[in-house]
Design a protein around this motif. Structure first.
Motif, PDB file in Angstrom:
ATOM      1  N   ILE A 145       0.826  -1.204   0.000  1.00 14.62           N
ATOM      2  CA  ILE A 145       0.000   0.000   0.000  1.00 14.62           C
ATOM      3  C   ILE A 145       0.864   1.259   0.000  1.00 14.62           C
ATOM      4  O   ILE A 145       0.610   2.213  -0.739  1.00 14.62           O
ATOM      5  N   GLU A 146       1.888   1.248   0.843  1.00 17.36           N
ATOM      6  CA  GLU A 146       2.674   2.462   1.053  1.00 17.36           C
ATOM      7  C   GLU A 146       3.604   2.786  -0.117  1.00 17.36           C
ATOM      8  O   GLU A 146       3.733   3.946  -0.500  1.00 17.36           O
ATOM      9  N   SER A 147       4.278   1.768  -0.677  1.00 19.24           N
ATOM     10  CA  SER A 147       5.305   2.074  -1.677  1.00 19.24           C
ATOM     11  C   SER A 147       5.370   1.091  -2.837  1.00 19.24           C
ATOM     12  O   SER A 147       6.215   1.254  -3.719  1.00 19.24           O
ATOM     13  N   LYS A 148       4.527   0.081  -2.854  1.00 19.43           N
ATOM     14  CA  LYS A 148       4.607  -0.993  -3.847  1.00 19.43           C
ATOM     15  C   LYS A 148       5.964  -1.708  -3.804  1.00 19.43           C
ATOM     16  O   LYS A 148       6.377  -2.340  -4.771  1.00 19.43           O
ATOM     17  N   GLY A 149       6.645  -1.577  -2.653  1.00 16.46           N
ATOM     18  CA  GLY A 149       7.925  -2.257  -2.503  1.00 16.46           C
ATOM     19  C   GLY A 149       9.107  -1.479  -3.047  1.00 16.46           C
ATOM     20  O   GLY A 149      10.170  -2.063  -3.291  1.00 16.46           O
ATOM     21  N   ASP A 150       8.959  -0.171  -3.202  1.00 16.97           N
ATOM     22  CA  ASP A 150      10.055   0.666  -3.687  1.00 16.97           C
ATOM     23  C   ASP A 150      10.787   1.300  -2.500  1.00 16.97           C
ATOM     24  O   ASP A 150      10.255   2.196  -1.842  1.00 16.97           O
ATOM     25  N   ALA A 151      11.994   0.839  -2.239  1.00 19.27           N
ATOM     26  CA  ALA A 151      12.766   1.334  -1.096  1.00 19.27           C
ATOM     27  C   ALA A 151      13.168   2.797  -1.254  1.00 19.27           C
ATOM     28  O   ALA A 151      13.526   3.455  -0.280  1.00 19.27           O
ATOM     29  N   ASN A 152      13.091   3.315  -2.480  1.00 11.86           N
ATOM     30  CA  ASN A 152      13.490   4.696  -2.745  1.00 11.86           C
ATOM     31  C   ASN A 152      12.294   5.638  -2.907  1.00 11.86           C
ATOM     32  O   ASN A 152      12.461   6.778  -3.350  1.00 11.86           O
ATOM     33  N   ALA A 153      11.104   5.177  -2.533  1.00 10.25           N
ATOM     34  CA  ALA A 153       9.898   5.984  -2.726  1.00 10.25           C
ATOM     35  C   ALA A 153       9.903   7.226  -1.832  1.00 10.25           C
ATOM     36  O   ALA A 153      10.316   7.172  -0.679  1.00 10.25           O
ATOM     37  N   VAL A 154       9.426   8.337  -2.391  1.00  7.28           N
ATOM     38  CA  VAL A 154       9.280   9.594  -1.657  1.00  7.28           C
ATOM     39  C   VAL A 154       7.898  10.159  -1.981  1.00  7.28           C
ATOM     40  O   VAL A 154       7.542  10.314  -3.151  1.00  7.28           O
ATOM     41  N   SER A 155       7.120  10.462  -0.958  1.00  2.00           N
ATOM     42  CA  SER A 155       5.781  11.001  -1.173  1.00  2.00           C
ATOM     43  C   SER A 155       5.827  12.521  -1.282  1.00  2.00           C
ATOM     44  O   SER A 155       6.865  13.151  -1.052  1.00  2.00           O
ATOM     45  N   ARG A 156       4.704  13.111  -1.618  1.00  2.00           N
ATOM     46  CA  ARG A 156       4.630  14.573  -1.747  1.00  2.00           C
ATOM     47  C   ARG A 156       4.825  15.258  -0.397  1.00  2.00           C
ATOM     48  O   ARG A 156       5.137  16.445  -0.344  1.00  2.00           O
ATOM     49  N   THR A 157       4.633  14.516   0.701  1.00  2.00           N
ATOM     50  CA  THR A 157       4.847  15.087   2.035  1.00  2.00           C
ATOM     51  C   THR A 157       6.192  14.652   2.613  1.00  2.00           C
ATOM     52  O   THR A 157       6.417  14.732   3.808  1.00  2.00           O
ATOM     53  N   ASP A 158       7.075  14.138   1.754  1.00  2.00           N
ATOM     54  CA  ASP A 158       8.438  13.732   2.113  1.00  2.00           C
ATOM     55  C   ASP A 158       8.485  12.512   3.027  1.00  2.00           C
ATOM     56  O   ASP A 158       9.439  12.338   3.785  1.00  2.00           O
ATOM     57  N   CYS A 159       7.468  11.662   2.967  1.00  2.00           N
ATOM     58  CA  CYS A 159       7.566  10.350   3.626  1.00  2.00           C
ATOM     59  C   CYS A 159       8.433   9.463   2.733  1.00  2.00           C
ATOM     60  O   CYS A 159       8.331   9.526   1.506  1.00  2.00           O
ATOM     61  N   ARG A 160       9.276   8.623   3.356  1.00  2.00           N
ATOM     62  CA  ARG A 160      10.277   7.926   2.566  1.00  2.00           C
ATOM     63  C   ARG A 160      10.373   6.437   2.885  1.00  2.00           C
ATOM     64  O   ARG A 160      10.058   6.006   3.990  1.00  2.00           O
ATOM     65  N   GLY A 161      10.823   5.692   1.880  1.00  2.00           N
ATOM     66  CA  GLY A 161      11.153   4.291   2.062  1.00  2.00           C
ATOM     67  C   GLY A 161      10.003   3.331   1.884  1.00  2.00           C
ATOM     68  O   GLY A 161       8.895   3.709   1.483  1.00  2.00           O
ATOM     69  N   LEU A 162      10.265   2.062   2.184  1.00  2.00           N
ATOM     70  CA  LEU A 162       9.283   0.998   1.980  1.00  2.00           C
ATOM     71  C   LEU A 162       7.975   1.249   2.706  1.00  2.00           C
ATOM     72  O   LEU A 162       6.895   0.981   2.186  1.00  2.00           O
ATOM     73  N   PHE A 163       8.054   1.763   3.940  1.00  2.00           N
ATOM     74  CA  PHE A 163       6.849   1.964   4.750  1.00  2.00           C
ATOM     75  C   PHE A 163       6.517   3.447   4.946  1.00  2.00           C
ATOM     76  O   PHE A 163       5.707   3.787   5.796  1.00  2.00           O
ATOM     77  N   GLN A 164       7.147   4.296   4.133  1.00  2.00           N
ATOM     78  CA  GLN A 164       6.808   5.714   4.055  1.00  2.00           C
ATOM     79  C   GLN A 164       6.789   6.413   5.422  1.00  2.00           C
ATOM     80  O   GLN A 164       5.761   6.932   5.879  1.00  2.00           O
ATOM     81  N   PHE A 165       7.934   6.452   6.055  1.00  2.00           N
ATOM     82  CA  PHE A 165       8.063   7.131   7.339  1.00  2.00           C
ATOM     83  C   PHE A 165       8.269   8.629   7.138  1.00  2.00           C
ATOM     84  O   PHE A 165       9.135   9.046   6.362  1.00  2.00           O
ATOM     85  N   ALA A 166       7.471   9.424   7.863  1.00  5.09           N
ATOM     86  CA  ALA A 166       7.713  10.855   7.922  1.00  5.09           C
ATOM     87  C   ALA A 166       8.935  11.101   8.802  1.00  5.09           C
ATOM     88  O   ALA A 166       9.335  10.232   9.587  1.00  5.09           O
ATOM     89  N   LYS A 167       9.526  12.269   8.673  1.00  7.67           N
ATOM     90  CA  LYS A 167      10.745  12.555   9.431  1.00  7.67           C
ATOM     91  C   LYS A 167      10.482  12.500  10.938  1.00  7.67           C
ATOM     92  O   LYS A 167      11.295  11.978  11.711  1.00  7.67           O
ATOM     93  N   LYS A 168       9.334  13.027  11.355  1.00  7.78           N
ATOM     94  CA  LYS A 168       9.004  13.037  12.783  1.00  7.78           C
ATOM     95  C   LYS A 168       8.884  11.617  13.324  1.00  7.78           C
ATOM     96  O   LYS A 168       9.454  11.270  14.373  1.00  7.78           O
ATOM     97  N   THR A 169       8.148  10.769  12.616  1.00  8.93           N
ATOM     98  CA  THR A 169       8.010   9.376  13.035  1.00  8.93           C
ATOM     99  C   THR A 169       9.341   8.647  12.929  1.00  8.93           C
ATOM    100  O   THR A 169       9.665   7.795  13.758  1.00  8.93           O
TER     101      THR A 169
END
Length: 313
Positions: A145-169
């Motif tokens: 759901i979060e990244s389709k398995g892309d370890a380099n994914a970046v969302s429009r809110t700068d969540c990153r990685g496989l599970f789309q962690f925000a910087k704060k989290t």
């Protein structure tokens, strides 16, 4: 050899002449038949040599027809009409940019990523309160759901990685460090660290659910992961108590709704949307990639590289 070259040259001449012949209003040769005929001639020449003379005759006949059409063409032909009518100029259907299924980054590293999921599931299953295989399946669906398995994914809110962690989290899960007294780092793009952090976050989410007497299920864990413990727990508790229709939300919570596909949705509609999204994608993962983590409770797989990042345990 001469015959073969002669036949080839004639076919090339046919193709070159078609574009000129199509400009003529008096063109009577059917293009599709011509192309089929020329292709048939090539196949005949290559596969059955004895048909070569017949192919040459058909080519000669067609060349005469083209010559007559070219001679009768007009100079003031409307080019837009030619483009519209010419089958060779038809616009190709554009391919959708939206990829369906696992990202190529996951497909290229499937065995390694599944090992990271298995390790995390074994490590935190007792804290989460679910069997290792169910934890692994939950992590895999969440990753899809979060990244389709892309370890380099970046969302429009700068969540990153496989599970789309925000910087704060990420800071709370020791993925990110910006302390001036220590060496700064951001390990959200590291698939192993990101997966381990996602499992630890599930363990924290499970504790939040237990405190509120909410069942620990994959869908409830995902809602907490997606919305955070305060808002996710608030929504799930109200849904369980059948008071969600009267639930009041503040401006900050409404902003979270809007950023996550819940604009103009009620709290009940919003939480139902994410529960349904999890279920649909859980089925999709089963369809795309049946679980192959056979070593969850069996022998460990050896030979993988040691982690290259900070020890997060």
């Amino acid at each position: 050899m001469k015959k073969e070259q002669s036949l080839h040259e004639k076919i090339v001449n046919i193709i070159n002449a078609i574009s000129l012949a199509l400009a003529s209003e008096s063109l009577s040769v059917d293009l599709s038949k011509a192309r089929h005929s020329s292709q048939h001639d090539v196949n005949s020449h290559v596969s059955i040599k004895k048909n070569e003379s017949g192919a040459n005759k058909r080519v000669d006949s067609f060349m005469k027809a083209l010559k007559g059409a070219k001679a009768s063409s007009h100079a003031n032909v409307n080019s837009s009409e030619v483009i519209k009518e010419c089958p060779l100029r038809k616009k190709k259907k554009s391919l959708s940019l939206k990829k369906k299924g696992w990202h190529e980054n996951y497909l290229d590293n499937k065995q390694l990523y599944e090992k990271y999921i298995a390790d995390a599931a074994n490590k935190y299953s007792k804290e989460i309160g679910l069997p290792p295989m169910e934890v692994a399946k939950t992590l895999k669906t969440m990753m899809y759901i979060e990244s389709k398995g892309d370890a380099n994914a970046v969302s429009r809110t700068d969540c990153r990685g496989l599970f789309q962690f925000a910087k704060k989290t990420g800071r709370s899960m020791k993925l990110v460090n910006q302390d001036a007294d220590l060496k700064p780092f951001d390990n959200r793009f590291d698939p192993q660290a990101n997966t381990d952090a996602a499992a630890r976050l599930l363990a924290d989410s499970a504790k939040q659910l237990k405190r509120k007497n909410i069942p620990v299920t994959p869908t409830n864990l995902y809602v907490i992961h997606q919305q955070g413990a305060p808002l996710g727990g608030k929504l799930l508790k109200a849904k369980m108590d059948n008071t969600i229709s009267d639930l009041a939300i503040n401006d900050r919570e409404r902003k979270s709704f809007d950023l996550n596909g819940g604009k103009d949705k009620s709290p009940e509609q919003f939480v139902d949307m994410w529960i349904e999204k999890y279920k649909v994608n859980d089925d999709k993962v089963d369809e795309l990639d049946k679980p192959s983590i056979e070593y969850l409770e069996g022998p460990r797989i050896l030979g993988f590289d040691k982690p290259r990042y900070e020890n997060l345990s």
